[in-house]
Design an enzyme around this catalytic site. Structure first.
Site, short mmCIF file in Angstrom:
data_model
loop_
_atom_site.label_atom_id
_atom_site.label_comp_id
_atom_site.label_asym_id
_atom_site.label_seq_id
_atom_site.Cartn_x
_atom_site.Cartn_y
_atom_site.Cartn_z
N ARG A 53 0.83 -1.21 0.00
CA ARG A 53 0.00 0.00 0.00
C ARG A 53 0.86 1.27 0.00
O ARG A 53 0.48 2.28 -0.54
CB ARG A 53 -1.00 0.01 1.15
CG ARG A 53 -2.11 1.03 0.91
CD ARG A 53 -3.28 0.91 1.87
NE ARG A 53 -2.82 1.02 3.23
CZ ARG A 53 -3.09 0.14 4.18
NH1 ARG A 53 -3.85 -0.91 3.94
NH2 ARG A 53 -2.61 0.30 5.39
N TYR A 105 -5.99 24.62 -12.10
CA TYR A 105 -6.76 23.44 -12.50
C TYR A 105 -8.08 23.41 -11.72
O TYR A 105 -8.07 23.40 -10.49
CB TYR A 105 -5.96 22.16 -12.29
CG TYR A 105 -6.77 20.95 -12.63
CD1 TYR A 105 -7.34 20.79 -13.89
CD2 TYR A 105 -7.02 19.97 -11.68
CE1 TYR A 105 -8.12 19.71 -14.20
CE2 TYR A 105 -7.81 18.87 -11.98
CZ TYR A 105 -8.35 18.75 -13.25
OH TYR A 105 -9.14 17.67 -13.54
N ASP A 178 1.92 23.54 -8.14
CA ASP A 178 1.52 22.53 -9.12
C ASP A 178 2.39 22.74 -10.35
O ASP A 178 2.28 23.75 -11.05
CB ASP A 178 0.03 22.69 -9.44
CG ASP A 178 -0.50 21.59 -10.38
OD1 ASP A 178 0.30 21.05 -11.17
OD2 ASP A 178 -1.71 21.29 -10.31
N LYS A 203 -0.12 13.66 -17.14
CA LYS A 203 0.13 14.54 -18.28
C LYS A 203 1.51 14.25 -18.88
O LYS A 203 1.78 13.12 -19.23
CB LYS A 203 -0.04 16.00 -17.84
CG LYS A 203 -1.29 16.25 -17.00
CD LYS A 203 -2.57 15.87 -17.72
CE LYS A 203 -3.78 16.15 -16.83
NZ LYS A 203 -4.97 15.43 -17.23
N1 PLP Z 1 -3.09 19.66 -11.95
C1 PLP Z 1 -3.22 20.07 -13.21
C2 PLP Z 1 -2.49 21.31 -13.66
C3 PLP Z 1 -4.03 19.37 -14.11
O1 PLP Z 1 -4.15 19.81 -15.38
C4 PLP Z 1 -4.72 18.21 -13.64
C5 PLP Z 1 -5.59 17.44 -14.56
O2 PLP Z 1 -5.91 17.89 -15.65
C6 PLP Z 1 -4.56 17.83 -12.31
C7 PLP Z 1 -3.72 18.56 -11.49
C8 PLP Z 1 -5.29 16.62 -11.78
O3 PLP Z 1 -4.63 15.47 -12.21
P1 PLP Z 1 -5.35 14.05 -12.48
O4 PLP Z 1 -6.27 14.24 -13.64
O5 PLP Z 1 -4.19 13.15 -12.75
O6 PLP Z 1 -6.08 13.68 -11.24
#
Ligand code: PLP
Length: 385
Positions: A53, A105, A178, A203
């Site tokens: 885990r 996001y 991020d 991504k």
């Molecule tokens: N952060 C950014 C900048 C994103 O574009 C995304 C998803 O599009 C996320 C976080 C969330 O990631 P996940 O879709 O892998 O959960």
């Protein structure tokens, strides 16, 4: 463990840190599907792993590579970017205050707004890159997390990481960045003062649109880090070994894919910026972008794979262009080897801060002239009925 770990990032990534499996001398990373590991007669775990885990040798190699690329002191993989982000936010105690940007996001922003709506946290959203607004929003002693995303999805707004880190730290808060859109190839937020980097590894880190994954990389293994690691182990939002292996395979070509996409994105942004059917283009590589100078200082090797633009003719024109592109697939997400287009506002729905005519392009690794021709053709198709 062969290889000098002071090698350049390109080398570290291509060779996945040069780890060789000790039994077979396999050069290619190995998948360890076992969920459990044998104890020695004295009850110890000589293999260093207990239960999958939060412990699996497949995770170790991918986490170690990402950690090296980000210049951190620890990395953890999660089942998705959202699992990574929400686990970071789970460290907040009742009443803690968070400052986050207006453009970020959307699901993370919605999650923050939901937490605030339930009375769990206090939240201020400030305009991206506005240091004065950020400083004014900080509540020293109560603000625990300043969240930034640079470049930001979907409008590519830029935040000065160092300035945001200084402001956050002066108020006793941590800076969480991020880094999904830049990847450590183009920007390493920890080197600019961030305490934590969060990724949607779905991504460009993976890069092939076939794995859902997230990651957190920490500047220090402090109490904050321990709490995140503890939560991951308890909540079990981990990536399976097969997905981890795919992610590791994807990361090995990161230094080919990311510069290539960024180079093409720059060409596409330039073309769109001079196109008569285009109202506005958002790309930090363009000198006209308000964050260009900051981006040029804190990013190197390019400005990322994401280009947003607003065609003339409003939402109807945006819908028509998205629907008439042929090479750009009309689909959500970003960071794969294939280029995508998305008419963003309808996806985010009521309450979105995104202009209703904004198209988001994720630039892949196709021949850029083919992508340019596709855009030219779709934009020339005439105004919406
Ligand atoms: N952060 C950014 C900048 C994103 O574009 C995304 C998803 O599009 C996320 C976080 C969330 O990631 P996940 O879709 O892998 O959960």
């Amino acid at each position: 463990m062969p290889g000098d770990l002071r090698d350049r990032p390109e080398t570290l990534a291509a060779q996945a840190l040069g780890w060789v499996e000790p039994t077979t001398r396999s050069v290619v990373p190995v998948i360890y599907p076992s969920t459990t590991y044998e104890r020695a007669a004295d009850g110890s775990y000589p293999g260093g792993h207990t239960y999958t885990r939060d412990q699996n040798p497949t995770y170790d190699q991918a986490e170690a590579l990402l950690n090296r690329l980000e210049g951190g002191e620890g990395a953890l993989l999660f089942a998705s970017g959202m699992a990574a982000a929400t686990t970071v936010l789970e460290t907040l105690d009742a009443g803690d205050h968070v400052v986050a940007p207006e453009q970020m996001y959307w699901t993370i922003q919605r999650w923050l707004e939901e937490l605030a709506g339930r009375g769990r946290i206090a939240l201020d959203l400030v305009p991206n890159g506005d240091l004065g607004a950020l400083e004014a929003a900080l509540r020293p002693g109560r603000t625990k997390i300043v969240w930034i995303e640079t470049p930001a999805n979907p409008g590519t707004a830029i935040t000065d990481i160092e300035a945001a880190a200084d402001a956050a730290h002066a108020a006793g808060a941590r800076l969480v960045a991020d880094g999904t859109l830049a990847t450590p190839v183009l920007c390493r937020p920890i080197a600019h003062g961030a305490d934590l980097v969060v990724h949607s590894a779905t991504k460009q880190l993976n890069g092939h649109a076939d794995v859902l994954a997230g990651a957190v990389v920490a500047a220090r293994r402090d109490g904050f880090w321990e709490r995140i690691a503890h939560d991951r182990g308890y909540r079990g939002a981990v990536l399976g070994p097969f997905e981890t292996w795919l992610l590791l395979r994807g990361m090995r070509t990161l230094f080919l894919r990311v510069p290539r996409s960024a180079e093409s994105a720059m060409r596409i942004a330039e073309r769109l910026a001079s196109h008569p059917a285009v109202l506005a283009v958002h790309y930090p590589g363009l000198p006209s972008h308000p964050g260009h100078a900051v981006a040029a200082r804190q990013m190197s090797g390019g400005f990322g794979m994401l280009v947003s633009f607003r065609p003339r003719g409003g939402a109807a024109a945006a819908k028509r262009v998205a629907g008439s592109l042929r090479l750009f697939r009309n689909a959500t997400s970003l960071g794969g080897v294939e280029s995508l287009v998305e008419h963003r506002a309808p996806v985010e729905g009521p309450g979105t801060r995104v202009p209703d005519d904004l198209l988001r392009l994720s630039i892949g690794i196709e021949a850029v002239d083919d992508l340019l021709a596709d855009l030219d053709r779709a934009l020339a198709a005439g105004p919406a009925e």
